[in-house]
Each structure stands twice: as structure tokens, then as C-alpha cells.
Scaffold this motif. Structure first.
Motif, short mmCIF file in Angstrom:
data_model
loop_
_atom_site.label_atom_id
_atom_site.label_comp_id
_atom_site.label_asym_id
_atom_site.label_seq_id
_atom_site.Cartn_x
_atom_site.Cartn_y
_atom_site.Cartn_z
N ILE A 119 20.00 -9.02 3.73
CA ILE A 119 19.87 -8.04 2.68
C ILE A 119 18.23 -7.34 2.83
O ILE A 119 18.74 -6.29 3.06
CB ILE A 119 20.46 -8.62 1.56
N GLY A 120 17.70 -8.10 2.68
CA GLY A 120 16.21 -7.17 2.90
C GLY A 120 16.15 -7.00 3.47
O GLY A 120 15.15 -5.96 3.51
N PHE A 121 15.91 -7.30 5.05
CA PHE A 121 15.70 -6.52 6.35
C PHE A 121 16.92 -5.21 6.45
O PHE A 121 15.80 -4.14 7.15
CB PHE A 121 16.37 -7.61 7.58
N LEU A 122 17.79 -5.17 5.78
CA LEU A 122 18.94 -4.21 6.20
C LEU A 122 17.68 -3.06 5.03
O LEU A 122 17.60 -1.30 5.32
CB LEU A 122 20.12 -4.10 6.34
N ILE A 123 17.85 -3.55 3.28
CA ILE A 123 17.35 -2.32 2.95
C ILE A 123 16.03 -2.04 3.63
O ILE A 123 15.20 -0.81 3.60
CB ILE A 123 16.64 -3.44 1.86
N LEU A 124 15.17 -2.87 4.06
CA LEU A 124 13.73 -2.30 4.59
C LEU A 124 13.59 -1.70 5.83
O LEU A 124 13.17 -0.55 5.36
CB LEU A 124 12.99 -3.89 4.95
N GLU A 177 1.05 -1.10 0.50
CA GLU A 177 -0.19 -0.16 0.05
C GLU A 177 0.65 1.89 0.29
O GLU A 177 0.59 1.92 -0.75
CB GLU A 177 -1.16 -0.07 1.27
N LEU A 178 2.06 1.30 0.50
CA LEU A 178 3.06 2.65 0.77
C LEU A 178 3.53 2.41 -0.18
O LEU A 178 4.59 3.50 -0.14
CB LEU A 178 3.18 2.15 1.89
N PHE A 179 3.97 1.83 -1.60
CA PHE A 179 4.19 1.56 -2.18
C PHE A 179 4.96 3.63 -3.34
O PHE A 179 5.32 3.66 -3.39
CB PHE A 179 3.97 0.97 -3.28
N ALA A 180 3.41 3.63 -3.07
CA ALA A 180 3.52 5.10 -3.64
C ALA A 180 2.24 5.86 -3.22
O ALA A 180 1.73 5.00 -2.08
CB ALA A 180 2.38 4.61 -4.73
N PRO A 181 2.28 7.65 -2.90
CA PRO A 181 1.16 7.77 -2.53
C PRO A 181 0.18 7.57 -3.07
O PRO A 181 0.30 6.78 -4.50
CB PRO A 181 1.90 9.10 -2.58
N GLY A 182 -0.66 8.06 -1.98
CA GLY A 182 -2.33 7.57 -2.68
C GLY A 182 -2.69 6.02 -2.70
O GLY A 182 -2.10 5.19 -2.08
N VAL A 230 11.05 -2.40 -2.09
CA VAL A 230 11.65 -3.72 -2.67
C VAL A 230 12.25 -4.79 -1.30
O VAL A 230 12.21 -6.15 -1.98
CB VAL A 230 12.05 -3.27 -3.42
N GLY A 231 12.69 -3.81 -0.36
CA GLY A 231 13.59 -4.54 0.43
C GLY A 231 12.67 -5.59 1.15
O GLY A 231 13.05 -7.33 1.63
#
Ligand code: HEM
Ligand code: CU
Length: 542
Positions: free
Chosen positions: A436-441, A60-65, A473-474
Motif C-alpha cells: 500500500i505504501g509503495f503504491l501511494i509513494l 525534504e520534498l514534503f514542502a517547497p523551499g 506519506v506513502g
């Protein structure tokens, strides 16, 4: 510890020794290992549900709106994510699953002190979980208050907060009864020679945790009961219009919920303290310091709750005192980190999956702990309070800390319980992807929080888009790692190669019994303990 001669009645240990037929062998069993597995599988199930909800929030938070859901659904989803992860995964996680599976064996007991109460605690857990799920589909629909149930909103919203409050009340009883059972077990059921200073550090951490469960959990029970009364009969305890005080709710809530973060983290620290010596082939550096720091955390951690309320309105004096006390709790935590590193130092390190997960615990928990100090410093907290910085911080501590410790325990002890080994290479690859995913997120969340993005909001200004997309993406990378890790564990349990009693070369008692252990853990005779849990030389391992 002395060599234990066991007379396992079959190769499949306690799996073959059910008292009742079929499914009742599980649903009516009072054996601590079976109850531990009941918890384990339920907890894994709820973790997966919670993780899917987390991924939906990120989507949901990938893009505004609006991206995939409306605002009201969003509120329900993040409330549910929080409630599931806190009350159904991270609080019961290590103590109820691995504490039940391993702790009695570690101290040479045949079961916990009150086996029937133990089974009853699991039924309370399931009842609470069912009610929490039911609250989504009944009454006014899914609760939308966040897992903190803050008044006045929670007293007024038409969603089904009342049933969720009852669910938390029941889950609290489950936690208290497990704590009582563990304290009694450690006091009364240690085998001959198992002195207090020979208790493995995992069991020590559960003992310290159990005291918090007994002493702090009643407070949350009272708090949600009062909220229920506020909603149903309008007691007015929290309603200023009737002379009540909403700030009192926050005090009551955090008097439990801050100690609860130590219910979450101490068992994780215990897991790590047991794993590191085994995979460094060295006694644990500063055993006594780790024991004392566990007890110190349990005690001091009960005095700092109001650091969650710096911006709620408190006297300057109160803010100063709570800020000071918060910094004090950092000391015993830091002592543990130094002791783990000193144990690793110049050890002959075996980089097997349990150690890798334990090492990621140290890294991520330390980052989480240091950002906790940023929040503990009242002046800095005013800036980042209720922003994504907080969300980043608590995921580092809870997921990076306790979550990783749970996975470490899973890779360390499941071969013992199931008698089969997973694929170590896949476990290592899954671990790397996850970290890796954890750190990015979560690093993205911390940065966007520093920039001022508030938490719990459905929408955000376009300036925050880049970091939010990075975080999302993370979350996908993290999810790939999780799926790979669980798939590998399942495959290992059913199809993996059989393992010996002591695949890692541990010196504590659970490694002296067959894998899987027989029904009453030890044969005819109780074991006699003659050395400490990390005396690899005396145990004949080095
Ligand atoms: C797949 C992994 C996960 C993802 C993608 C994820 C993502 C998120 C997101 C985006 C939020 C919303 C933050 C907000 O608006 O306040 C959140 C909140 C939260 N998460 Fe997670 N999370 C994950 C795993 C976990 C785990 C393992 C735990 C617990 C150990 C956890 C506990 C919480 C809690 C307590 C909240 C706060 C809810 C609230 O503010 O009411 N999460 N998570
Ligand atoms: Cu706190």
C-alpha cells in the motif's frame, strides 16, 4: 530428484562446522553458504542505510523551499541513495546473497567452482563499499553528481568523485568474478542426472545474469577509470575544449548500465519462477520458454542502451532503431509474465508469504515494465525525460521488481538456511502495509512527473505540493512495512519454530537436504537426479 540421504554431523548444520574459531569461521570461510550470509547481512545493512536516505529525500520534498537540509546536502544525499541502492544493494543483492546460498545446492554441487575466489569477491565488495563510504568524509566532501556521474559536471566538481569512481571500479571486479564463478560452476559442477533441462529456473536466471556480468561490467570499469583520468591528469577525452566528447561518456555509461538493469531483474525473475510452481503445486508452465527468454533478455538487452539518450542529440535513424529494439526486449519479459500466470491458473494456491511477495513482484514489475514502454517510445520520452515519471518507473521495476523478489527469496529460503520459521501472519501484514505504501509513494511520483516536475531538483513550484505530500506519506507507510518485515525475519531466525527439511513442499534439490544444510551440502554420496525441478509427483510431494 532422488532422495538424498545426508549425514549431517549436527542439528545446526554448517553453522557448527567452522574450520576456524570465532569470527574467523566467517571471515576466512570458503563455504558458499557462509559467504552467502556475509553478503546477505552486508546487503541488508546497506539497504537500510539507503532507505533512510530515501526517506530523508522525501522529507525534504514534503514542502517547497528548505525543509530539513540545504541544496548541497540534498545533492549529496540523493547521489548517495542512488549509489548505495544500485551498486551495494540491487546489483549484488540476489546473485551474491541467494545465488551463493542456494545455487550450488540446487545443482547438486558441494560448493562453487572457485571457493577462494568467491571469498575474494566478498572482500572486493567490502573494500568498494568502504571506499564509497570514505568518499563522503574525505577530499572535497560527498559526491554530488548523481549515481550516473555524468560529465562535464563530474569532471569539474570539487567533491570527492575520484574516490567514488575507484569504489565503483572495485565493486565491478567483485561482480565480474562472481559471474565467472557461477558460469564455471553451472558448466562443471552439476551432479549426475542434472541435465541442462533439469536445472531449476533460479539457477538458469543466474547463469544468464552471469554472462552479462562478465561481458558488460568491464565497460563500466573502463568508464569510471577514464573519468578518474579526466579528473586527475586532465586527459580531455570528454572535454570539448580539448577535442573530447561528453556524449561519449553517456554511451559508455549506458552500454554497461542498461544491461545492468537485467543483472538486477533476471535473478528476481528466477526467484519468482521457482516460487510460483511450489505454491501452485503445478509444474512451471513453459519451462523452456522461461529459459530461452532469460537468454534472449540477456542478449537483446545489450542492444538498447541509447534509449537513455533520446534527448542527448542522436541522428533520427539512431533514435528509431533504439526505440524499435527497446520494444523487442519487452517480448521475452511478457512471455515470462504470461507463463507465471498460466502456472498459477487452476493451481492449488497456498497463499504463504513467499508467494505473496512473488505476486507483488508480478504486479509491480508489470506496471514498471509498461511505463518503461512509455519511455522507450522516443516521442513520449521527450515529454517525460528526467521527470519524476522516470523515478516512478524505475522504482516500480527495481524496488517493486527486484526488491520484492529479494524479500520473496528471504521468506522462501531463510528457513532453509537457518532452520527456523518466522511468524507468517506478521509477514503477511507487513507485506500488505508495504505494498500500500509503495503504491501511494510511487504512483504519486509518476503523476507529478507527467505534470512536469523534474527529477534531481532541490525545490519545486507550489503547484506540485499536494502530490509530493502524498508521496512522502506513502514513504512513511512503506517504512512501517519494512521495519515490521525485517523485525519479523530477525525474530524468526533467532527464536522461530524449527523447520523440517522441506517446509514448502519443493521438488528441487535444496529441499532434500536438512535445514540448515551440512557443510558440504550432501553426505558421503553426491545426489543423483532423476526428474525435473517441478515434477512434484515424481518427487513424491503430490
Ligand atoms: C524507502 C524506499 C525508497 C524511497 C523513499 C526512495 C525515494 C527516492 C527519491 C525521492 C529519489 C530522488 C529522485 C530524484 O530526485 O531523482 C530516489 C532516487 C533514486 N532511488 Fe530511491 N527510494 C527508495 C528505495 C529505492 C530502492 C530500493 C532503490 C533501488 C533498488 C532505489 C534506487 C534509486 C535510484 C537509482 C535513484 C536515482 C538517484 C539519482 O537520480 O541519481 N531507491 N529515491
Ligand atoms: Cu535502459
Amino acid at each position: 530428484m532422488s532422495d538424498v540421504t545426508t549425514t549431517a554431523t549436527s542439528e545446526r548444520g554448517f553453522f557448527d562446522e567452522g574450520q576456524y574459531p570465532g569470527i574467523f569461521a566467517w571471515l576466512l570461510s570458503t563455504d558458499h553458504k557462509r559467504i552467502g550470509l556475509l553478503y546477505f547481512w552486508c546487503i541488508i545493512f546497506f539497504f537500510c542505510v539507503g532507505a533512510i536516505l530515501g526517506l530523508l529525500i522525501r522529507l525534504e520534498l514534503f514542502a517547497p523551499g528548505e525543509t530539513i537540509m540545504g541544496a548541497q546536502t540534498y545533492n549529496a544525499v540523493f547521489t548517495l541513495h542512488g549509489v548505495i541502492m544500485i551498486f551495494l544493494f540491487i546489483i549484488p543483492g540476489i546473485p551474491a546473497a541467494f545465488g551463493n546460498l542456494i545455487m550450488p545446492i540446487q545443482i547438486g554441487a558441494r560448493d562453487v567452482a572457485f571457493p577462494k575466489l568467491n571469498l575474494f569477491s566478498w572482500y572486493l565488495y567490502i573494500t568498494g563499499a568502504m571506499l564509497a563510504v570514505t568518499s563522503l568524509f574525505t577530499g572535497g566532501g560527498p559526491p554530488d553528481t548523481g549515481w550516473t556521474f555524468y560529465v562535464p559536471f563530474s569532471a569539474q566538481t570539487s567533491t570527492n568523485v575520484s574516490l567514488a569512481a575507484v569504489a565503483v571500479f572495485i565493486l565491478g571486479f567483485s561482480s565480474i568474478l562472481t559471474g565467472l564463478n557461477f558460469v564455471t560452476t553451472v558448466h562443471r559442477l552439476r551432479t549426475e542426472g542434472m541435465t541442462w533441462m533439469r536445472i531449476p529456473l533460479f539457477t538458469w536466471s543466474l547463469y544468464a545474469t552471469a554472462w552479462i556480468q562478465i561481458l558488460a561490467t568491464p565497460v563500466i570499469g573502463i568508464t569510471v577509470a577514464l573519468l578518474f583520468a579526466e579528473r586527475v591528469i586532465g586527459t580531455g577525452l570528454f572535454d570539448p575544449a580539448q577535442g573530447g566528447d561528453p556524449i561519449m561518456f553517456q554511451h559508455l555509461f549506458w552500454i554497461y548500465s542498461h544491461p545492468a538493469v537485467y543483472i538486477m531483474i533476471l535473478p528476481g525473475m528466477g526467484v519468482v519462477s521457482d516460487i510460483i510452481p511450489v505454491f501452485s503445486r503445478k509444474p512451471c508452465f513453459g519451462y523452456k520458454a522461461i529459459v530461452v527468454s532469460s537468454l534472449a533478455i540477456a542478449f537483446a538487452g545489450s542492444l538498447v542502451w541509447a534509449h537513455h539518450m533520446y534527448t542527448s542529440g542522436m541522428s533520427d535513424m539512431a533514435v528509431l532503431v533504439f526505440s524499435f529494439l527497446t520494444f523487442i526486449v519487452a517480448i521475452p519479459s511478457a512471455i515470462k509474465v504470461f507463463n507465471w500466470l498460466a502456472t498459477l491458473y487452476e493451481g492449488s494456491i497456498l497463499l504463504d508469504p513467499p508467494l505473496l511477495y512473488a505476486l507483488s513482484f508480478i504486479l509491480l514489475f508489470t506496471i514498471g515494465g509498461l511505463t518503461g514502454l512509455v519511455l522507450g517510445a522516443a516521442a513520449a520520452d521527450v515529454h517525460v525525460h528526467d521527470t519524476y515519471f522516470v523515478v516512478g518507473h524505475f522504482h516500480f521495476v527495481m524496488f517493486g521488481g527486484t526488491g520484492m523478489a529479494f524479500f520473496a527469496a528471504m521468506h522462501y529460503w531463510l528457513p532453509k538456511i537457518y532452520g527456523r520459521m518466522y511468524d507468517k501472519t506478521i509477514a503477511t501484514v507487513a507485506w500488505a502495509i508495504m505494498v500500500i505504501g509503495f503504491l501511494i509513494l510511487y504512483i504519486s511520483m509518476k503523476i507529478v512527473g507527467m505534470q512536469g516536475m523534474p527529477r534531481r531538483y532541490y525545490d519545486y513550484v507550489p503547484e506540485f505540493t499536494g502530490l509530493n505530500q502524498l508521496a512522502t506519506v506513502g514513504s512513511w507507510i512503506l517504512a512501517v512495512g519494512l521495519v515490521l518485515m525485517f523485525a519479523n525475519i530477525f525474530r524468526g531466525i533467532f527464536k522461530g519454530d524449527p523447520v523440517e527439511a522441506n517446509p514448502w513442499g519443493g521438488a528441487s534439490l535444496e529441499w532434500q537436504v536438512p535445514s540448515p544444510p551440512p557443510m558440504e551440502n550432501f553426505g558421503e554420496e553426491d545426489p543423483v537426479v532423476t526428474h525435473g525441478p517441478y515434477d512434484f509427483t515424481k518427487a513424491g510431494i503430490l
